[in-house]
Design an enzyme around this catalytic site. Structure first.
Site, PDB file in Angstrom:
ATOM      1  CD  GLU A  21      -2.649  -1.307   2.551  1.00  0.00           C
ATOM      2  OE1 GLU A  21      -3.552  -0.691   2.712  1.00  0.00           O
ATOM      3  OE2 GLU A  21      -2.385  -2.365   3.241  1.00  0.00           O
ATOM      4  CB  SER A 183      -5.575  -2.160   1.902  1.00  0.00           C
ATOM      5  OG  SER A 183      -6.193  -1.206   2.249  1.00  0.00           O
ATOM      6  CE1 TYR A 252      -6.906   2.932   0.013  1.00  0.00           C
ATOM      7  CE2 TYR A 252      -6.532   0.726  -0.642  1.00  0.00           C
ATOM      8  CZ  TYR A 252      -6.722   1.547   0.267  1.00  0.00           C
ATOM      9  OH  TYR A 252      -6.497   1.458   1.835  1.00  0.00           O
ATOM     10  NE  ARG A 291     -12.815   1.564   7.582  1.00  0.00           N
ATOM     11  CZ  ARG A 291     -11.655   1.332   7.053  1.00  0.00           C
ATOM     12  NH1 ARG A 291     -11.008   2.001   6.526  1.00  0.00           N
ATOM     13  NH2 ARG A 291     -11.487  -0.187   6.600  1.00  0.00           N
ATOM     14  CG  ASP A 293     -14.438  -1.762   8.204  1.00  0.00           C
ATOM     15  OD1 ASP A 293     -14.433  -0.752   8.526  1.00  0.00           O
ATOM     16  OD2 ASP A 293     -13.388  -2.236   7.516  1.00  0.00           O
ATOM     17  CD  GLU A 307     -10.796  -5.781   8.124  1.00  0.00           C
ATOM     18  OE1 GLU A 307     -10.264  -6.882   8.007  1.00  0.00           O
ATOM     19  OE2 GLU A 307     -10.687  -5.045   7.304  1.00  0.00           O
ATOM     20  CG  ASN A 309      -7.442   0.252   8.831  1.00  0.00           C
ATOM     21  OD1 ASN A 309      -6.698   0.793   9.271  1.00  0.00           O
ATOM     22  ND2 ASN A 309      -7.462  -0.149   7.432  1.00  0.00           N
ATOM     23  N   GLY A 313      -7.255   4.739   5.976  1.00  0.00           N
ATOM     24  CA  GLY A 313      -6.653   5.754   4.853  1.00  0.00           C
ATOM     25  C   GLY A 313      -7.019   7.088   5.112  1.00  0.00           C
TER      26      GLY A 313
END
Length: 351
Positions: A21, A183, A252, A291, A293, A307, A309, A313
């Site tokens: 990434e 990601s 992305y 974050r 999810d 999960e 993060n 991003g």
């Protein structure tokens, strides 16, 4: 916390890195630099980490940041901290994936005895390792999809037995993921045994441990968390897309996924997501940001955690800053708050 004092704060912006990434990190870093630049107290000092792990000084790093594309500047191949690193007051990692948000860089910054934005070593490592993450979520009583954890060695010893166990426990479709990778890299959706075999072979090429998750028909919901010991949850958002699943390209590539903020959900579901997001953040000993999810299964009104993060991003299409913007915190204020949280966490405990 005060974001507007007159004292200059030298912020070491770390970007690039050795993960897949790398390019995304460049985009995140450029946005963060612009956000931090709106506060006169902030003096951003960029530090570019090449794909081979070599750190570059701020002057050369700034050229990479402005160009927005990877570059091989130092060909020595040797890791060394640029002299300017000693001037940094607080570090802001804008790194994604392995060697960036898995606790390795965080451990180094910890040893440097300087504040740094985001999660510490433990939360970063657990947030990257899906097997340990799910174990902690289970311990915290958070509902999640059924899964099977598997090592490459176990699979190689008894492949047929594992295929049968996965089919009996999870069925098809299911998702095969490397345990430690960010990601959506290396993730496969499988519908039969031949695809399962190929997917495990692929996933174990990235990591010796994999996780296989049961596929569910659900909406994909995300919630942002901000804070240290008293974290707050943002407005809840939803991601929709036309591809088969939310893979790296979909995530992305502008236009391939749509963000819906706020998500159109029953109030009880929104509250459940926010409560679970904070519980997940606390379960991994989170700090700064995260974050979380979720899957929302409308047929049963069930919310399942997917999960966390720990270094989401910060690109123009990223959900984390957009959720806080919708919650009343602008992008540049968010960057400042994260710096303030880093300074707050680094204060010595008295008493």
């Amino acid at each position: 916390m005060n974001s507007t004092n007159n004292q200059t704060l030298k912020i070491g912006l770390l970007f690039g890195g050795q993960s897949g990434e790398h390019e995304v990190s460049l985009v995140s870093a450029k946005s963060i630099a612009q956000g931090l630049g709106q506060n006169p107290r902030n003096q951003v000092m960029p530090f570019y980490i090449q794909k081979d792990g070599v750190w570059c000084d701020p002057e050369r790093s700034l050229n990479v940041l402005e160009a927005g594309k990877p570059e091989q500047i130092d060909n020595s191949g040797q890791f060394k901290l640029p002299a300017a690193a000693n001037e940094v007051d607080v570090w802001f990692p804008a790194l994604h994936g392995p060697n960036g948000e898995d606790g390795t860089v965080q451990g180094m910054l910890q040893l440097m005895q300087k504040p740094y934005v985001g999660n510490g070593v433990l939360a970063s490592a657990v947030g990257m390792d899906k097997v340990l993450m799910k174990a902690l979520f289970a311990q915290a009583g958070l509902a999640q999809v059924k899964y099977v954890a598997l090592s490459r060695w176990q699979w190689q010893q008894e492949p047929e037995e594992w295929y049968e166990h996965i089919e009996t426990t999870l069925g098809y479709p299911c998702f095969v993921k490397p345990a430690n990778l960010g990601s959506s890299v290396g993730i496969s959706k499988v519908r039969d045994r031949s695809q399962l075999e190929a997917a495990i072979h692929s996933a174990t090429s990235y990591d010796p441990r994999v996780i296989i998750e049961q596929g569910v028909t659900a909406r994909e919901i995300e919630c942002a968390v901000l804070g240290n010991e008293q974290p707050k949850a943002s407005i809840v958002g939803e991601i929709t897309y036309n591809s088969d699943f939310y893979d790296y390209e979909t995530k992305y590539t502008p236009g391939m996924a749509d963000l819906h903020i706020p998500a159109q959900l029953p109030e009880t579901v929104t509250q459940a997501v926010q409560d679970m997001a904070i519980a997940a953040f606390e379960a991994v000993a989170g700090s700064g940001l995260g974050r979380v999810d979720f899957f929302y299964v409308e047929a049963s009104s069930m919310v399942l955690i997917n999960e966390i993060n720990t270094l989401p991003g910060f690109t123009s299409t990223s959900m984390y800053p957009k959720l806080w913007e919708a919650s009343g915190i602008s992008f540049h204020d968010l960057c400042d708050r994260l710096v303030d949280l880093a300074l707050e966490r680094h204060k010595p405990i008295v008493g």
